[in-house]
Structures are given as C-alpha cells and as structure tokens.
Enzyme design. Structure first.
Site, PDB file in Angstrom:
ATOM      1  N   ASP A   1       0.833  -1.204   0.000  1.00  0.00           N
ATOM      2  CA  ASP A   1       0.000   0.000   0.000  1.00  0.00           C
ATOM      3  C   ASP A   1       0.871   1.259   0.000  1.00  0.00           C
ATOM      4  O   ASP A   1       0.528   2.264  -0.618  1.00  0.00           O
ATOM      5  CB  ASP A   1      -0.920  -0.027   1.225  1.00  0.00           C
ATOM      6  CG  ASP A   1      -2.052   0.985   1.131  1.00  0.00           C
ATOM      7  OD1 ASP A   1      -2.445   1.336  -0.001  1.00  0.00           O
ATOM      8  OD2 ASP A   1      -2.555   1.435   2.175  1.00  0.00           O
TER       9      ASP A   1
ATOM     10  N   CYS B   1      -3.444   8.662  -0.657  1.00  0.00           N
ATOM     11  CA  CYS B   1      -4.641   8.329  -1.409  1.00  0.00           C
ATOM     12  C   CYS B   1      -4.676   9.242  -2.623  1.00  0.00           C
ATOM     13  O   CYS B   1      -4.510  10.446  -2.490  1.00  0.00           O
ATOM     14  CB  CYS B   1      -5.875   8.554  -0.550  1.00  0.00           C
ATOM     15  SG  CYS B   1      -7.421   8.324  -1.454  1.00  0.00           S
TER      16      CYS B   1
END
Lengths: 302, 302
Positions: A14, A238
C-alpha cells in the site's frame, strides 16, 4: 500479562503502489529485510492487479520469489479478482487479502463494483484459496466515508463483515481509505461489526489524512482490536487527496502503543532508521512521520 | 443534548511567542479578529514576561489595549511572577494564566524554580488577581514528561492540582509541553488529578510532536474534560524540538470533535481560512495542520 498488538506493515504494498519513486525490485527486497530486522513478522508485500493499473506492483511475482523466508515472517498479497487470486497463490503468498467496498461511489470508480458485487466475487474466489489451504482476509475500503457518496452507514460495513465471515475470511479489516474517520464512529462501527464477525479477527487500517488515525487506533485498541495496519514513514497516500498524509506511520503507532504498555514486538529505533533510509535511499523524498522528526522519548536530552 | 467542548485558542500567545516571523501588533489584531469571526470566544492573547526573554510578546500591553471587546470574548494573559501578574491585571486581561512545572529539570531551566516553588509563588500572586476579581487559571508544564528528567509521576501533577485549587485557581490545565503523552497516561493522570481538583475545571494542552495529541484529546474528552487548548495552524513549537510539530491544530480538533457530535461553536471553514492566511500573510511560512491540507469531509468531490 502484557497485551500484544500485531502491527501489519503495509509499506511494501500500500505504501509503494502510488509512490512516484517506482522503487526497484532490489530496493524492495532491502526494504523488506529492514522491516524484518525491525521486528515485522506480517506485511503486505505484493499486489496481483493488472500491471497497467498499478505499474509499481508489476514485479510482485519477482518480489515474492526473492523475499526472505525466515523467522515466521508472513507475506500478504493483494488480489481483487480471480486472476489475481490465482497469481497470488502461485506466487507463494502466505495469505491473500481481498478488498470489498463499503460504498458504491468509490467502489464503481475503483473496482467497477458495488459493495454487494465485491462480496459476491469474494464468495467465488475465496474458494480458490481455501482449496490451497491459504488464509484469506478481507479489507473493506472507504469503511468510514466515501469521497463521492459521503458518510458510510456502519450497518453496511457490518453486513460485509457477515459476508466475509460466511465466505471463510480469517480476518476483516476496516479501511479508512480517505482518512475521514473519528473515534466515535470507529466504536459504533466496531459494535455493529462484532455482531456479525464471530471468531473472525478484526483489523483496522487508518489513514492520518485528517489527523485522526492515532485517536482511531486508540479507540479500536480500547474496544479490543488486536491488529493494526501501518506503514513505516507513513508512506502511501490516497490519489483522491494528493496533498495529504496517507497511512498512519508505523513508528508513531509503535511509540503510542508501547508507551501505553502494549507489546508490538517492533523496534522503534530501527523503524525510525528505516523511515530515514526511505528518505535518503529507498524513495529519495521526504516521508511523513512524527517520530522520525521528533525522536523517541525518553531520549537523552543532556 | 449536544455536549459542548470549549476550545481555548492559544495561537496569539503560545503560537507566536517563539515564531521567527515576529508578527507585528497590527497583524496580531487582525489575527484575533479572524479568530473571533471563526467563533473563538476565549483565547490566550498576551504574555507578561520580560520582553528580553520573549521579544515576540513585548507588545502585549498594546495588544490588550487594541483587541476588540465584544461578543463575550475573553482574553487570557500569561504571568509567571508578581510583576507579570500586576501587568496582566493592569492591561485588562479577563483572566490570568500562571504556569507551574511538574518536574525540576524543565522547571529550573525554564522558570528557575522547582515544582513546589512554582506552587509557592502561585499562592502569593494569585491573591493579587483575587483582589481584582479576575479569575486565575494554572497550566502545569511538562505534565506528562520532561526533556531532562524523563517520565513525570502523575501523582506530582495531582499534588499541583491540589495546590492550584487551594490557592483559588478556577481551572487547571495539564500541558504536554514536549509532546510525549499517550492516552493511557492521560487517563491515569486525570484519575489522580480528579481526586484533588474538586470543582476546579480541568483543561488539556497537548502538542502533536509525536502524533498523539488527537488520541490524548479523545481520551480526555471521554474522561469528561470539557476544555481543550489548540492553535490555528498548529503554530507554536517547542524550542526543545525545533523540527517537530507543536500545538495541536484547532481545525484538526474541531473536525474530530464536531464529527463526534460535540459542539465547539467554531466554524471549521473559517479556521482553515485563518490557517491559510497565516501562511500567506500572517506569518508568511507554512503551518502544519491536516485539515488545512486535506479539507473537511464531507466535501463535494464530484
């Protein structure tokens, strides 16, 4: 007896998947080795999505071939569909993580699927992992808020927890993908999820985008959650909030939890060293963690 | 009924006292006016310490003459000794805040006094405020850890709370001056302090140096504390950790508390505007708050 909190290191997957630095396979292996030296025993290391969608993860098969197999270290691979699941299993992942979505706005944009559709697909592909005896976990993304739809109803997250459990997930992670959660909503969500989760483990994945990740972790730990995601240096933002902080930093979480009397099994000094190595060598750009700037406490000040 | 949490804005005093920008008196007044427009009704605005020690606060008498007296806004002036107390009262502060120290290491370096000595001095100078009918509050610095002595025993903080109460303080603030507290220690400290504090209000002052401020605030609010210090833009670092974040940012606190269902009376949008004004005009350097980078949620994303 000291309560153990397991921190799942998500930096190598991630943390890297959207990073402009495009870390080489060699450097990823060094990253993984540094994490193991810091005490990490469970980490996201690979993603079996289409390389055109996530070029930074195109070498995931190679990474899984080369990571050290030692000291009980478990590697998690991400899979979002049947093809990904087959690749993850072939690559020798110790565990496969699948992503459901809690809200259609983000779901349709990110996975071209509604919440129910992501649960339906999990029913089908979880079987592949079961057949191989490989544990599967589920992360539900935008579990606390969706950038398009706004608030997410905790009841939807609880419903997905029930679906994940029914399909044989060993663990259910609630992901605050865009970093909007507050600790009161975390508690409310956990209350509802617990009614559906049975003996399936619960895990939390918080982004610090609005500076609430640590409060959310504290609330979750107080509510009995024993597994927390984090990334060294807080790497991994993000794409919907490019200027903002992403994953909560492992070293910050370890600082708070160890001071609170919990055992994470991680070495704070080595985590901070790894964050600094990311800045100078691994990624060659600044990372965002409080502990790597401020240092631990008590620290020798004289 | 919605529970109210009072946020004491410390930007114009604690936020500015060490800032290299040396904000002019005119700009300070504009800062105060912007805060009032954002809903702030209680703020630290002045410091009556020797101007050679804190040059940025040398204009405090002038500031107090010029701040708008409206809408029930209360201005707090800081005083550390008798001369400061007299100046603060003459300047027309609505409230005077005095600082005790929880540990001798920091105390001797910062105020040339041990914890007991700071309490003894408060006994003497609190009377001056009582005579004028002006409320006095106490902040205890390094309440959770001292950069020289290490850990601080919560029992010492509780003892100082008893001294503050006995001397007539209306409020007792626990200050995490170097940003080391964790929420478990906050709760333990509050438990002990409550045994000594009677009906004296409790207030928390957290720095986000190690990313724990929001978790600490959540713990304190859950433990019944109704008053929280914060500074717009998170301005105001600690000279002992120059590279690190200082005060927790007002806009971050407001975001978390309002989402949690509490009423702060503050306008998040106007706070974020004020943080951005500090960057472009007020201080002309970047400030550190998550909300000013990420924006509020729900935000229109389409």
């Amino acid at each position: 007896m000291t309560r153990k909190i397991e921190i799942v290191e998500v930096g190598p997957r991630d943390g890297l998947q959207n990073d402009p630095a495009m870390m080489s396979t060699d450097t990823k292996i060094e990253f993984v080795e540094r994490l193991i030296a810091a005490g990490v025993r469970r980490m996201e290391a690979a993603s079996f999505v289409h390389p055109k969608l996530v070029p930074a993860m195109a070498d995931s098969d190679d990474v899984m071939q080369r990571v050290p197999r030692q000291d009980g270290v478990k590697y998690i691979g991400l899979a979002l569909n049947e093809r990904g699941m087959r690749r993850a299993l072939e690559a020798g992942c110790d565990e496969v993580n699948y992503v459901m979505v809690a809200s259609p706005g983000f779901g349709l944009k990110n996975q071209n699927a509604t919440p129910d559709e992501t649960a339906d697909l999990f029913d089908r592909i979880a079987i592949l992992a079961h057949d191989e005896g490989v544990p599967v976990s589920v992360t539900v993304s935008v579990a606390f808020g969706d950038p398009f739809d706004g608030e997410v109803d905790p009841a939807v997250v609880a419903q997905l927890a029930g679906r994940a459990r029914a399909a044989g997930a060993v663990e259910f992670a609630m992901g605050d993908t865009i970093g909007v959660a507050d600790p009161w909503k975390v508690r409310k969500t956990l209350d509802l999820v617990r009614a559906q989760s049975g003996d399936m483990r619960l895990r939390m994945h918080f982004h610090n985008t609005r500076n609430t990740a640590m409060a959310n972790i504290y609330a979750a730990v107080e509510a009995g959650v024993d597994v927390i995601d984090a990334s060294v240096g807080g790497i991994g933002g993000c794409p919907f909030a490019p200027a903002a902080t992403g994953n909560v930093a492992t070293e910050d979480v370890v600082y708070m939890l160890e001071r609170g009397g919990f055992d994470t099994g991680l070495d704070l000094g080595k985590l901070i060293e790894t964050a600094k190595w990311l800045e100078t060598d691994g990624l060659k750009h600044p990372v965002d963690s409080a502990l790597s700037r401020a240092g631990a406490f008590p620290a020798p000040a004289r």
